[in-house]
Design an enzyme around this catalytic site. Sequence first.
Site, PDB file in Angstrom:
ATOM      1  N   TYR A 148       0.860  -1.124  -0.091  1.00 55.77           N
ATOM      2  CA  TYR A 148      -0.017   0.015  -0.016  1.00 55.77           C
ATOM      3  C   TYR A 148       1.012   1.261  -0.083  1.00 55.77           C
ATOM      4  CZ  TYR A 148      -4.438  -2.258   0.692  1.00 55.77           C
ATOM      5  OH  TYR A 148      -5.737  -3.220   0.535  1.00 55.77           O
ATOM      6  N   LYS A 198       3.338 -15.550   4.876  1.00 55.84           N
ATOM      7  CA  LYS A 198       3.890 -16.251   3.532  1.00 55.84           C
ATOM      8  C   LYS A 198       5.191 -16.256   3.635  1.00 55.84           C
ATOM      9  CE  LYS A 198       2.510 -17.819  -0.629  1.00 55.84           C
ATOM     10  NZ  LYS A 198       1.875 -19.251  -0.850  1.00 55.84           N
ATOM     11  N   ASP A 230      -2.554 -18.443   2.529  1.00 56.43           N
ATOM     12  CA  ASP A 230      -3.423 -19.358   1.631  1.00 56.43           C
ATOM     13  C   ASP A 230      -4.211 -20.435   2.292  1.00 56.43           C
ATOM     14  OD1 ASP A 230      -1.033 -20.604   1.772  1.00 56.43           O
ATOM     15  OD2 ASP A 230      -0.744 -21.031  -0.178  1.00 56.43           O
ATOM     16  N   ASP A 254      -6.567  -6.993   4.305  1.00 56.01           N
ATOM     17  CA  ASP A 254      -7.599  -6.331   3.494  1.00 56.01           C
ATOM     18  C   ASP A 254      -8.475  -7.674   2.760  1.00 56.01           C
ATOM     19  OD1 ASP A 254      -9.006  -4.597   1.943  1.00 56.01           O
ATOM     20  OD2 ASP A 254      -7.863  -5.075   0.154  1.00 56.01           O
ATOM     21  N   ASP A 258     -12.557  -9.185   4.273  1.00 57.53           N
ATOM     22  CA  ASP A 258     -13.611  -9.146   3.522  1.00 57.53           C
ATOM     23  C   ASP A 258     -14.271 -10.652   3.378  1.00 57.53           C
ATOM     24  OD1 ASP A 258     -13.689  -6.337   2.842  1.00 57.53           O
ATOM     25  OD2 ASP A 258     -13.993  -6.958   0.783  1.00 57.53           O
TER      26      ASP A 258
HETATM   27  C1  IPM Z   1     -10.377  -1.200   3.032  1.00 57.77           C
HETATM   28  C2  IPM Z   1     -10.338  -0.736   1.808  1.00 57.77           C
HETATM   29  C3  IPM Z   1      -9.228   0.331   1.544  1.00 57.77           C
HETATM   30  C4  IPM Z   1      -7.902  -0.819   1.758  1.00 57.77           C
HETATM   31  C5  IPM Z   1      -9.346   0.944   0.456  1.00 57.77           C
HETATM   32  C6  IPM Z   1     -10.268   1.950   0.185  1.00 57.77           C
HETATM   33  C7  IPM Z   1      -7.968   2.078   0.349  1.00 57.77           C
HETATM   34  O1  IPM Z   1     -10.408  -1.782   0.874  1.00 57.77           O
HETATM   35  O2  IPM Z   1     -10.408  -0.527   4.135  1.00 57.77           O
HETATM   36  O3  IPM Z   1     -10.428  -2.524   3.382  1.00 57.77           O
HETATM   37  O4  IPM Z   1      -7.559  -1.353   0.832  1.00 57.77           O
HETATM   38  O5  IPM Z   1      -7.512  -0.596   2.960  1.00 57.77           O
HETATM   39 MN    MN Z   2     -10.801  -3.627   1.776  1.00 57.99          MN
END
Ligand code: IPM
Ligand code: MN
Length: 367
Positions: A148, A198, A230, A254, A258
């Site tokens: 990032y 990893k 993984d 990240d 999710d």
């Molecule tokens: C998150 C989002 C962010 C990230 C983006 C919007 C910069 O996906 O907070 O998970 O990738 O960190």
């Molecule tokens: Mn995200």
Amino acid sequence: MKQKSYKIGIFSGDGIGPEIMKEALKVLKVVEQRCAVTFELIEAPFGAAAYFDYGHPFPEQSRAVCDVVDAVLKGPVGLVHSEAIKIPVDMQPERGAVLPLRAHYNTYANFRPVVLPQSLAHLSPLKAEVIGEGIDIIMVRELLGGLYFGKKVVGKDNNGVRYVEETLRYDEIQIRQVLISAFDLAMGRKRVLHNIHKSNILQSSVLWNEVLDEVAQDYPEVKVVHMLVDAAATHLCLKPTQFDVMVMENMFGDILSDQGGGLIGSLGLMPSACIGDGKAYYEPSHGSAPDIAGQNIANPYSMIGSVAMMLEHSLDMSAEAKNIWAAMQGVFSDGYTTPDLAAQKSGDKVIGTDAFGDRVVAKLKAM
Ligand code: IPM
Ligand code: MN
Ligand code: NAD
């Protein structure tokens, strides 16, 4: 008794941001009435809307707000791809606002709870027996390093072939500080820390694990479980209950967080806290959900949960934070759900964003 007073920055963001923030602010209002506290809310532009109105997604006036408030509540930002590409790459709100906010506050540790009690197992796409006695994980994501924030080079080679280089950089200071946050958290919970890495490929993970061994010496009571990232993705689906605290670098966090939203039924159930050594900010883990914006169908749990995390971590109000979690779970237990979770065909009564917020408020007032 003297009334406590806090200044809170309100960055509503794009897409569903303003809708879910509205519900979070209803809850904050009730907290004010219930506890000896006043909140001075300072709204500021942030995100794509801020770019169009002020020429920058994180304009100077919003940075100034960060510096005077006690904490920031941030909604999601971003546009659909077809709209996003109308903004210069560096001014797109993810790069131009979110990352600079993280850097501004030095919030190196991002806490992302993935929580679903057994009683709400029906909201998850996983079988009830996989949910077992409930999922209760906190993913600790390093938030200021790795791909990032590493150096980026975009160019063409001598043959005219376009290329890009993105650098995954960590130093031991960055690694140590987030690991200390994760060990501290594990000490207050089950004293088991899953270290996600990893190291079979990435040198950054090799250094990460070396530093982990050093930090671990200060936490002999914490059992460390090493797991490749993984494999962790699979374990999360097959046996999520084995995890309590997980720690990982930025990009892994990240993606796996999710996936965490998927495990419990929706990204709408994913709040987060971005914490460093100074001020903190609080945001849902998900994005601006342009596909459902403006329809009063977004789940405000993630934004209201971010309020609860703010009360706990920044404002020393952990009892009231617990009440907010209980109020939200109570709305589900009463048989109500937002449309994202209704996908599991639970038979629950489907309600909108504002009705969910109203029910949380009513529950809280009744406590
Ligand atoms: C998150 C989002 C962010 C990230 C983006 C919007 C910069 O996906 O907070 O998970 O990738 O960190
Ligand atoms: Mn995200
Ligand atoms: P997203 O997280 O916005 O949405 C993914 C899916 O989850 C969509 O179907 C959406 O409707 C659903 N969803 C998300 N939040 C929900 C909620 N509260 N209630 C109900 N459903 C919900 O991801 P995306 O579509 O890939 O990204 C949209 C934009 O958001 C992009 O511009 C992206 O960069 C941005 N983004 C911003 C942040 C942030 O501000 N921290 C985080 C992630 C993505």
